[in-house]
Design a protein around this motif. Structure first.
Motif, PDB file in Angstrom:
ATOM      1  N   ALA A  89       0.827  -1.204   0.000  1.00 40.05           N
ATOM      2  CA  ALA A  89       0.000   0.000   0.000  1.00 40.05           C
ATOM      3  C   ALA A  89       0.866   1.261   0.000  1.00 40.05           C
ATOM      4  CB  ALA A  89      -0.925   0.002   1.214  1.00 40.05           C
ATOM      5  N   TYR A  90       1.942   1.253   0.802  1.00 41.56           N
ATOM      6  CA  TYR A  90       2.824   2.425   0.859  1.00 41.56           C
ATOM      7  C   TYR A  90       3.470   2.684  -0.500  1.00 41.56           C
ATOM      8  CZ  TYR A  90       2.753   3.875   5.747  1.00 41.56           C
ATOM      9  OH  TYR A  90       2.382   4.403   6.948  1.00 41.56           O
ATOM     10  N   LYS A  91       3.808   1.617  -1.209  1.00 42.96           N
ATOM     11  CA  LYS A  91       4.417   1.788  -2.524  1.00 42.96           C
ATOM     12  C   LYS A  91       3.468   2.529  -3.458  1.00 42.96           C
ATOM     13  CE  LYS A  91       7.114  -0.765  -5.925  1.00 42.96           C
ATOM     14  NZ  LYS A  91       7.658  -2.087  -6.306  1.00 42.96           N
ATOM     15  N   GLU A  92       2.171   2.258  -3.342  1.00 41.65           N
ATOM     16  CA  GLU A  92       1.172   2.930  -4.156  1.00 41.65           C
ATOM     17  C   GLU A  92       0.881   4.337  -3.631  1.00 41.65           C
ATOM     18  OE1 GLU A  92      -3.534   2.409  -5.463  1.00 41.65           O
ATOM     19  OE2 GLU A  92      -2.477   0.753  -4.489  1.00 41.65           O
ATOM     20  N   LEU A  93       0.682   4.456  -2.317  1.00 43.57           N
ATOM     21  CA  LEU A  93       0.317   5.747  -1.728  1.00 43.57           C
ATOM     22  C   LEU A  93       1.401   6.798  -1.895  1.00 43.57           C
ATOM     23  CD1 LEU A  93      -1.304   4.483   1.608  1.00 43.57           C
ATOM     24  CD2 LEU A  93      -2.504   5.430  -0.382  1.00 43.57           C
ATOM     25  N   PHE A  94       2.654   6.358  -1.941  1.00 43.20           N
ATOM     26  CA  PHE A  94       3.766   7.297  -2.047  1.00 43.20           C
ATOM     27  C   PHE A  94       4.519   7.151  -3.367  1.00 43.20           C
ATOM     28  CE2 PHE A  94       3.071   6.574   2.537  1.00 43.20           C
ATOM     29  CZ  PHE A  94       2.714   7.875   2.878  1.00 43.20           C
ATOM     30  N   SER A  95       3.790   6.785  -4.404  1.00 43.41           N
ATOM     31  CA  SER A  95       4.399   6.587  -5.723  1.00 43.41           C
ATOM     32  C   SER A  95       4.897   7.893  -6.340  1.00 43.41           C
ATOM     33  CB  SER A  95       3.402   5.915  -6.674  1.00 43.41           C
ATOM     34  OG  SER A  95       2.232   6.723  -6.809  1.00 43.41           O
ATOM     35  N   GLY A  96       4.522   9.015  -5.776  1.00 44.54           N
ATOM     36  CA  GLY A  96       4.966  10.297  -6.306  1.00 44.54           C
ATOM     37  C   GLY A  96       6.461  10.500  -6.244  1.00 44.54           C
ATOM     38  N   TYR A  97       7.144   9.793  -5.340  1.00 49.87           N
ATOM     39  CA  TYR A  97       8.594   9.914  -5.257  1.00 49.87           C
ATOM     40  C   TYR A  97       9.304   9.356  -6.489  1.00 49.87           C
ATOM     41  CZ  TYR A  97       8.215  11.281  -0.342  1.00 49.87           C
ATOM     42  OH  TYR A  97       7.925  11.944   0.820  1.00 49.87           O
ATOM     43  N   ASP A  98       8.634   8.463  -7.212  1.00 45.58           N
ATOM     44  CA  ASP A  98       9.231   7.843  -8.392  1.00 45.58           C
ATOM     45  C   ASP A  98       8.813   8.535  -9.690  1.00 45.58           C
ATOM     46  OD1 ASP A  98      10.581   5.813  -6.954  1.00 45.58           O
ATOM     47  OD2 ASP A  98       8.694   4.708  -6.764  1.00 45.58           O
ATOM     48  N   GLN A  99       8.124   9.677  -9.565  1.00 40.78           N
ATOM     49  CA  GLN A  99       7.631  10.367 -10.757  1.00 40.78           C
ATOM     50  C   GLN A  99       8.088  11.823 -10.757  1.00 40.78           C
ATOM     51  OE1 GLN A  99       3.341   9.294 -11.601  1.00 40.78           O
ATOM     52  NE2 GLN A  99       3.562   8.330  -9.603  1.00 40.78           N
ATOM     53  N   ASP A 100       8.307  12.346 -11.944  1.00 37.92           N
ATOM     54  CA  ASP A 100       8.739  13.722 -12.115  1.00 37.92           C
ATOM     55  C   ASP A 100       7.582  14.538 -12.688  1.00 37.92           C
ATOM     56  OD1 ASP A 100       9.964  15.948 -13.994  1.00 37.92           O
ATOM     57  OD2 ASP A 100      11.456  15.513 -12.452  1.00 37.92           O
ATOM     58  N   ALA A 101       7.170  15.557 -11.972  1.00 33.92           N
ATOM     59  CA  ALA A 101       5.988  16.325 -12.373  1.00 33.92           C
ATOM     60  C   ALA A 101       6.197  17.063 -13.692  1.00 33.92           C
ATOM     61  CB  ALA A 101       5.612  17.306 -11.274  1.00 33.92           C
ATOM     62  N   GLU A 102       7.358  17.649 -13.864  1.00 32.21           N
ATOM     63  CA  GLU A 102       7.609  18.397 -15.100  1.00 32.21           C
ATOM     64  C   GLU A 102       7.650  17.464 -16.309  1.00 32.21           C
ATOM     65  OE1 GLU A 102      10.952  20.989 -14.472  1.00 32.21           O
ATOM     66  OE2 GLU A 102      10.074  21.782 -12.627  1.00 32.21           O
ATOM     67  N   GLU A 103       8.175  16.268 -16.110  1.00 28.82           N
ATOM     68  CA  GLU A 103       8.168  15.277 -17.181  1.00 28.82           C
ATOM     69  C   GLU A 103       6.745  14.814 -17.477  1.00 28.82           C
ATOM     70  OE1 GLU A 103       9.652  10.707 -17.568  1.00 28.82           O
ATOM     71  OE2 GLU A 103      11.169  12.157 -16.908  1.00 28.82           O
ATOM     72  N   ALA A 104       5.932  14.688 -16.435  1.00 29.62           N
ATOM     73  CA  ALA A 104       4.553  14.228 -16.612  1.00 29.62           C
ATOM     74  C   ALA A 104       3.715  15.229 -17.402  1.00 29.62           C
ATOM     75  CB  ALA A 104       3.901  13.972 -15.255  1.00 29.62           C
ATOM     76  N   ALA A 160      -4.049  17.575 -13.623  1.00 31.49           N
ATOM     77  CA  ALA A 160      -4.512  16.715 -12.530  1.00 31.49           C
ATOM     78  C   ALA A 160      -3.430  15.713 -12.143  1.00 31.49           C
ATOM     79  CB  ALA A 160      -5.786  15.983 -12.946  1.00 31.49           C
ATOM     80  N   ARG A 161      -2.658  15.264 -13.130  1.00 36.84           N
ATOM     81  CA  ARG A 161      -1.575  14.319 -12.867  1.00 36.84           C
ATOM     82  C   ARG A 161      -0.502  14.939 -11.979  1.00 36.84           C
ATOM     83  NH1 ARG A 161      -0.409   9.438 -11.748  1.00 36.84           N
ATOM     84  NH2 ARG A 161       1.517   8.629 -12.613  1.00 36.84           N
ATOM     85  N   VAL A 162      -0.204  16.203 -12.220  1.00 40.07           N
ATOM     86  CA  VAL A 162       0.787  16.905 -11.392  1.00 40.07           C
ATOM     87  C   VAL A 162       0.318  16.981  -9.942  1.00 40.07           C
ATOM     88  CG1 VAL A 162       1.848  19.165 -10.967  1.00 40.07           C
ATOM     89  CG2 VAL A 162       1.802  18.224 -13.275  1.00 40.07           C
ATOM     90  N   VAL A 163      -0.960  17.276  -9.740  1.00 41.70           N
ATOM     91  CA  VAL A 163      -1.514  17.306  -8.382  1.00 41.70           C
ATOM     92  C   VAL A 163      -1.347  15.954  -7.712  1.00 41.70           C
ATOM     93  CG1 VAL A 163      -3.639  17.578  -7.022  1.00 41.70           C
ATOM     94  CG2 VAL A 163      -3.160  19.149  -8.921  1.00 41.70           C
ATOM     95  N   ASP A 164      -1.629  14.875  -8.445  1.00 42.06           N
ATOM     96  CA  ASP A 164      -1.484  13.519  -7.904  1.00 42.06           C
ATOM     97  C   ASP A 164      -0.039  13.208  -7.525  1.00 42.06           C
ATOM     98  OD1 ASP A 164      -4.051  12.613  -7.789  1.00 42.06           O
ATOM     99  OD2 ASP A 164      -3.981  11.479  -9.661  1.00 42.06           O
ATOM    100  N   ILE A 165       0.886  13.583  -8.400  1.00 40.97           N
ATOM    101  CA  ILE A 165       2.295  13.265  -8.146  1.00 40.97           C
ATOM    102  C   ILE A 165       2.769  13.899  -6.848  1.00 40.97           C
ATOM    103  CG2 ILE A 165       4.660  13.732  -8.941  1.00 40.97           C
ATOM    104  CD1 ILE A 165       3.613  13.239 -11.808  1.00 40.97           C
ATOM    105  N   PHE A 166       2.481  15.173  -6.659  1.00 42.17           N
ATOM    106  CA  PHE A 166       2.922  15.829  -5.431  1.00 42.17           C
ATOM    107  C   PHE A 166       2.098  15.374  -4.222  1.00 42.17           C
ATOM    108  CE2 PHE A 166       4.698  19.015  -8.458  1.00 42.17           C
ATOM    109  CZ  PHE A 166       6.023  18.828  -8.110  1.00 42.17           C
ATOM    110  N   GLY A 167       0.835  15.001  -4.461  1.00 41.13           N
ATOM    111  CA  GLY A 167       0.016  14.488  -3.372  1.00 41.13           C
ATOM    112  C   GLY A 167       0.529  13.166  -2.841  1.00 41.13           C
ATOM    113  N   ARG A 168       1.092  12.355  -3.720  1.00 40.63           N
ATOM    114  CA  ARG A 168       1.552  11.020  -3.320  1.00 40.63           C
ATOM    115  C   ARG A 168       2.981  11.064  -2.777  1.00 40.63           C
ATOM    116  NH1 ARG A 168      -1.630   6.530  -5.324  1.00 40.63           N
ATOM    117  NH2 ARG A 168      -3.537   7.354  -6.237  1.00 40.63           N
ATOM    118  N   ARG A 169       3.208  12.046  -1.933  1.00 44.68           N
ATOM    119  CA  ARG A 169       4.459  12.183  -1.184  1.00 44.68           C
ATOM    120  C   ARG A 169       4.086  12.679   0.207  1.00 44.68           C
ATOM    121  NH1 ARG A 169       8.328  15.485  -5.528  1.00 44.68           N
ATOM    122  NH2 ARG A 169       7.950  14.071  -7.305  1.00 44.68           N
TER     123      ARG A 169
END
Length: 202
Positions: free
Chosen positions: A52-67, A121-130
């Protein structure tokens, strides 16, 4: 806003623990709260929590500007406000690691190019999942859009309920925290701020 970190990087000495180590950490917490890690209901809990933590905090593995990805310049001369409001999100407070639940409103004034609406919306998700503070998340969303699109201005408002206030401590359920960040024209022109707020509330 230049000091805002988009995607923190772990150093070698801070390298991530293994899945097994993460599960052992969950077992330690379960024992610490006074439960029996050997009972049937908790047998698979460490594995489930790690997953669950891997999913809930998946934002650490994603780059918002790239997204934000591809932009579009065929906008037929459109240069007025683009607003995506009521974007639902959840995050976790970095102080107590309990949920933050809310919605984000994000607007920008294009300067010759736009981006797909779902990317915002994806950017919001990425930063939210941290692990977050609401203030930092608000600034991070604005900064990522500002850096990628280079619009004439960005406006971000986040409204959220913090479970660290509702479930513990002062225990005030239903209270909402509002944060805003403005850049460019939104920051320099109060009229544009009023338009942003009016569109959200209207």
């Amino acid at each position: 806003m230049d000091a805002i970190v988009n995607n923190p990087v772990l150093t070698d000495k801070d390298a991530r623990p293994t899945q097994a180590q993460a599960e052992d950490a969950v077992r330690t917490l379960l024992r610490w709260i006074g439960d029996d890690v050997g009972r049937e209901g908790l047998m698979d809990t460490p594995m489930r929590v790690a997953k669950a933590y891997k999913e809930l905090f998946s934002g650490y593995d994603q780059d918002a500007e790239e997204a934000l990805g591809r932009t579009f310049e065929e906008v037929a001369g459109y240069d007025d406000i683009v607003l995506i409001k009521d974007i639902p999100f959840f995050s976790h407070c970095e102080h107590h690691m309990v949920p933050i639940i809310g919605k984000a409103h994000v607007a920008y004034l294009p300067d010759g190019k736009v981006v797909g609406l779902s990317k915002i919306a994806r950017v919001v998700d990425i930063f939210g999942r941290r692990l977050q503070t609401q203030e930092t998340m608000t600034a991070q969303v604005a900064h990522a859009i500002d850096e990628t699109l280079r619009p004439r201005g960005v406006a971000v408002m986040i409204e959220a309920e913090h479970m660290c206030m509702a479930m513990r401590g002062i225990q005030k359920q239903g209270s909402t925290t509002i944060t805003t960040t403005f850049t460019g024209t939104f920051k320099s022109d109060p009229h544009e701020q009023v338009r942003f707020m009016t569109l959200i509330r209207g």
